[in-house]
Design a protein around this motif. Sequence first.
Motif, PDB file in Angstrom:
ATOM      1  N   LYS A   1       0.447  -1.202   0.051  1.00  0.00           N
ATOM      2  CA  LYS A   1       0.143   0.014   0.295  1.00  0.00           C
ATOM      3  C   LYS A   1       0.841   1.442  -0.224  1.00  0.00           C
ATOM      4  O   LYS A   1       0.352   2.605  -0.524  1.00  0.00           O
ATOM      5  N   GLU A   2       1.957   0.924   0.797  1.00  0.00           N
ATOM      6  CA  GLU A   2       2.830   2.125   0.718  1.00  0.00           C
ATOM      7  C   GLU A   2       3.742   2.819  -0.765  1.00  0.00           C
ATOM      8  O   GLU A   2       3.930   3.884  -0.802  1.00  0.00           O
ATOM      9  N   LYS A   3       3.755   1.588  -0.985  1.00  0.00           N
ATOM     10  CA  LYS A   3       4.751   1.375  -2.572  1.00  0.00           C
ATOM     11  C   LYS A   3       3.934   1.865  -3.144  1.00  0.00           C
ATOM     12  O   LYS A   3       4.254   3.023  -4.240  1.00  0.00           O
ATOM     13  N   ALA A   4       2.411   1.671  -3.445  1.00  0.00           N
ATOM     14  CA  ALA A   4       0.920   1.461  -4.339  1.00  0.00           C
ATOM     15  C   ALA A   4       1.296   3.784  -3.886  1.00  0.00           C
ATOM     16  O   ALA A   4       0.892   4.524  -5.173  1.00  0.00           O
ATOM     17  N   GLU A   5       1.131   4.536  -2.824  1.00  0.00           N
ATOM     18  CA  GLU A   5       0.916   5.629  -2.754  1.00  0.00           C
ATOM     19  C   GLU A   5       2.112   5.941  -3.055  1.00  0.00           C
ATOM     20  O   GLU A   5       1.913   7.779  -3.812  1.00  0.00           O
ATOM     21  N   PHE A   6       3.636   5.698  -2.719  1.00  0.00           N
ATOM     22  CA  PHE A   6       4.600   6.309  -3.127  1.00  0.00           C
ATOM     23  C   PHE A   6       4.151   6.978  -4.825  1.00  0.00           C
ATOM     24  O   PHE A   6       4.731   7.784  -4.998  1.00  0.00           O
ATOM     25  N   ILE A   7       4.259   5.817  -5.558  1.00  0.00           N
ATOM     26  CA  ILE A   7       3.987   5.879  -6.878  1.00  0.00           C
ATOM     27  C   ILE A   7       3.512   6.123  -7.306  1.00  0.00           C
ATOM     28  O   ILE A   7       3.181   7.291  -8.768  1.00  0.00           O
ATOM     29  N   THR A   8       2.251   6.360  -7.070  1.00  0.00           N
ATOM     30  CA  THR A   8       1.188   7.193  -7.279  1.00  0.00           C
ATOM     31  C   THR A   8       1.297   8.807  -7.723  1.00  0.00           C
ATOM     32  O   THR A   8       0.445   9.587  -8.141  1.00  0.00           O
ATOM     33  N   GLU A   9       2.293   9.073  -6.068  1.00  0.00           N
ATOM     34  CA  GLU A   9       2.432  10.538  -6.192  1.00  0.00           C
ATOM     35  C   GLU A   9       3.668  11.009  -6.824  1.00  0.00           C
ATOM     36  O   GLU A   9       3.929  12.222  -7.457  1.00  0.00           O
ATOM     37  N   GLN A  10       4.480   9.755  -7.503  1.00  0.00           N
ATOM     38  CA  GLN A  10       5.045  10.605  -8.131  1.00  0.00           C
ATOM     39  C   GLN A  10       4.267  10.406  -9.741  1.00  0.00           C
ATOM     40  O   GLN A  10       5.197  11.320 -10.339  1.00  0.00           O
ATOM     41  N   ILE A  11       3.592  10.219  -9.928  1.00  0.00           N
ATOM     42  CA  ILE A  11       2.890   9.867 -10.871  1.00  0.00           C
ATOM     43  C   ILE A  11       2.245  11.692 -11.449  1.00  0.00           C
ATOM     44  O   ILE A  11       2.472  11.649 -11.932  1.00  0.00           O
ATOM     45  N   ARG A  12       1.481  11.958 -10.232  1.00  0.00           N
ATOM     46  CA  ARG A  12       0.702  12.838  -9.605  1.00  0.00           C
ATOM     47  C   ARG A  12       1.991  14.384 -10.148  1.00  0.00           C
ATOM     48  O   ARG A  12       1.955  15.218 -11.136  1.00  0.00           O
ATOM     49  N   LEU A  13       3.031  14.569  -9.537  1.00  0.00           N
ATOM     50  CA  LEU A  13       3.950  15.177  -9.672  1.00  0.00           C
ATOM     51  C   LEU A  13       4.403  15.663 -11.008  1.00  0.00           C
ATOM     52  O   LEU A  13       4.528  16.224 -11.555  1.00  0.00           O
ATOM     53  N   SER A  14       4.565  14.210 -11.570  1.00  0.00           N
ATOM     54  CA  SER A  14       5.331  14.481 -12.812  1.00  0.00           C
ATOM     55  C   SER A  14       4.035  14.616 -14.276  1.00  0.00           C
ATOM     56  O   SER A  14       4.003  15.761 -14.998  1.00  0.00           O
ATOM     57  N   LEU A  15       2.732  14.819 -13.636  1.00  0.00           N
ATOM     58  CA  LEU A  15       1.974  15.011 -14.924  1.00  0.00           C
ATOM     59  C   LEU A  15       1.643  16.405 -14.378  1.00  0.00           C
ATOM     60  O   LEU A  15       1.398  17.439 -15.482  1.00  0.00           O
ATOM     61  N   LYS A  16       2.085  16.900 -13.152  1.00  0.00           N
ATOM     62  CA  LYS A  16       1.520  18.975 -12.792  1.00  0.00           C
ATOM     63  C   LYS A  16       2.939  19.538 -13.521  1.00  0.00           C
ATOM     64  O   LYS A  16       3.108  20.705 -13.699  1.00  0.00           O
ATOM     65  N   THR A  17       3.658  18.390 -13.673  1.00  0.00           N
ATOM     66  CA  THR A  17       5.585  18.780 -14.237  1.00  0.00           C
ATOM     67  C   THR A  17       5.503  19.312 -16.092  1.00  0.00           C
ATOM     68  O   THR A  17       6.585  19.185 -16.998  1.00  0.00           O
ATOM     69  N   LYS A  18       4.339  18.322 -16.276  1.00  0.00           N
ATOM     70  CA  LYS A  18       3.952  17.999 -17.361  1.00  0.00           C
ATOM     71  C   LYS A  18       4.768  17.066 -18.564  1.00  0.00           C
ATOM     72  O   LYS A  18       5.545  17.742 -19.625  1.00  0.00           O
ATOM     73  N   ASP A  19       5.721  16.782 -17.725  1.00  0.00           N
ATOM     74  CA  ASP A  19       6.283  15.144 -18.083  1.00  0.00           C
ATOM     75  C   ASP A  19       5.829  14.120 -17.759  1.00  0.00           C
ATOM     76  O   ASP A  19       5.801  13.024 -16.785  1.00  0.00           O
ATOM     77  N   TYR A  20       5.357  13.775 -19.411  1.00  0.00           N
ATOM     78  CA  TYR A  20       4.337  13.254 -19.633  1.00  0.00           C
ATOM     79  C   TYR A  20       4.985  11.318 -19.409  1.00  0.00           C
ATOM     80  O   TYR A  20       4.417  10.921 -19.434  1.00  0.00           O
TER      81      TYR A  20
ATOM     82  N   LEU B   1       4.526   8.145 -17.081  1.00  0.00           N
ATOM     83  CA  LEU B   1       3.307   7.145 -18.270  1.00  0.00           C
ATOM     84  C   LEU B   1       4.638   5.590 -17.423  1.00  0.00           C
ATOM     85  O   LEU B   1       4.311   4.928 -16.824  1.00  0.00           O
ATOM     86  N   ILE B   2       5.960   5.684 -17.742  1.00  0.00           N
ATOM     87  CA  ILE B   2       7.306   4.654 -16.630  1.00  0.00           C
ATOM     88  C   ILE B   2       6.760   4.445 -15.555  1.00  0.00           C
ATOM     89  O   ILE B   2       6.735   3.571 -14.840  1.00  0.00           O
ATOM     90  N   ASN B   3       6.460   5.582 -14.534  1.00  0.00           N
ATOM     91  CA  ASN B   3       5.737   5.716 -13.404  1.00  0.00           C
ATOM     92  C   ASN B   3       4.779   4.599 -13.448  1.00  0.00           C
ATOM     93  O   ASN B   3       4.385   3.447 -12.383  1.00  0.00           O
TER      94      ASN B   3
END
Length: 364
Positions: A93-112, A116-118
């Motif tokens: 669960k912690e891993k999924a939460e962490f990776i989800t945050e990585q995806i969110r910040l990547s989208l926020k910075t427009k690093d698409y 996708l990799i995350n």
Amino acid sequence: LVISKRRSQSKAAITAMVGEATTYLDQTADRQEQLKLLQTLREVTDGRIYVEGERARLTKRLSDMKEEDGLVQEACDILQEVHVETYGALTRKEKAEFITEQIRLSLKTKDYVRALINSRKVNRKVLEEDGMDDIKLKYYMLMVEYYSREGDTWELCKCYHAIYRTPKVLAEEESWSAALSATVLFRALSKFNNETSDFLHRIQENERERLEQLVPFHELVVALTKDEIIGYPMEHQAIYESHSALKLSTDPAKLFHKRITQHNIRTVAKYYRSIRIQRLAQLLGLDVTKTERALAEMVEEGDLWARIDRPAGIVKFRPAEDLQPDQVLSEWNSDISKLLGLVQETTHLIQKENMLNKMQAEAA
């Protein structure tokens, strides 16, 4: 920091020290002091596998503080440093939460590309476990944001279907109706193939009761599963085109018309061996030029076999029984090669999954 660098320092001592120092973060009122303590603790835990879980949590906290200060790119870079998918000290669960945050910040910075990799690091089977509803919804909504930008309607369909099947969503009528209607709509906008066709029939069979409550979308499913010409625009066309989920980079109305036209051409091909181009254009509700363009596109993509005799103004479709024996053998050989390739890839993925589970069991 000095104590942690002492030669032959006990692992238990460092772990206890990091745990104790972490409690001071909440007790420190000064933000600069908090940042300084966080940086020190991250330096202490760097490279020490026995405190990798603590380092991941400290990194997440530092990233959150940087984002609060408006330094989104810096927060994203800090979070990307940690590869939690390799950490055995964190729960799934912690891993999924962490990776989800990585995806969110990547989208926020427009690093698409990074987003996708995350996203591929997340084991979607884990999201189906009990207690994962909130993370699952957050993950799939982020993927909806990504695929909406890419214009990938089939992936959007699968994302909304995963959202629909979440127990938390099924418990609320407003939530499941929005998710189910979006699922049907994006399936209608997706390219036709065996997978998408099977998916639509399963939706019609398994979700019949709920679909019947969404009359416009139930009628759309029925129309797409029948071998009949669909008139365009449809009766509920305005409802489809005004759906809140339609945030594609391409024009959804144009794409919808294209998919309806392709459905109609496939329907005609099932009933006619040959037909005059003017009659086909009349059935499709298009002019001759657009009809020829739609046919050519389907033939080019391998969705249909057809030949246009322009001087005679006739379109010829090839029934399956017209295949020559050598053509049947060639197509069968091609299908077998693809099947063996899929089996080999599946075997590799199963072996990889078994190895990862074994490593996690040994680490636990």
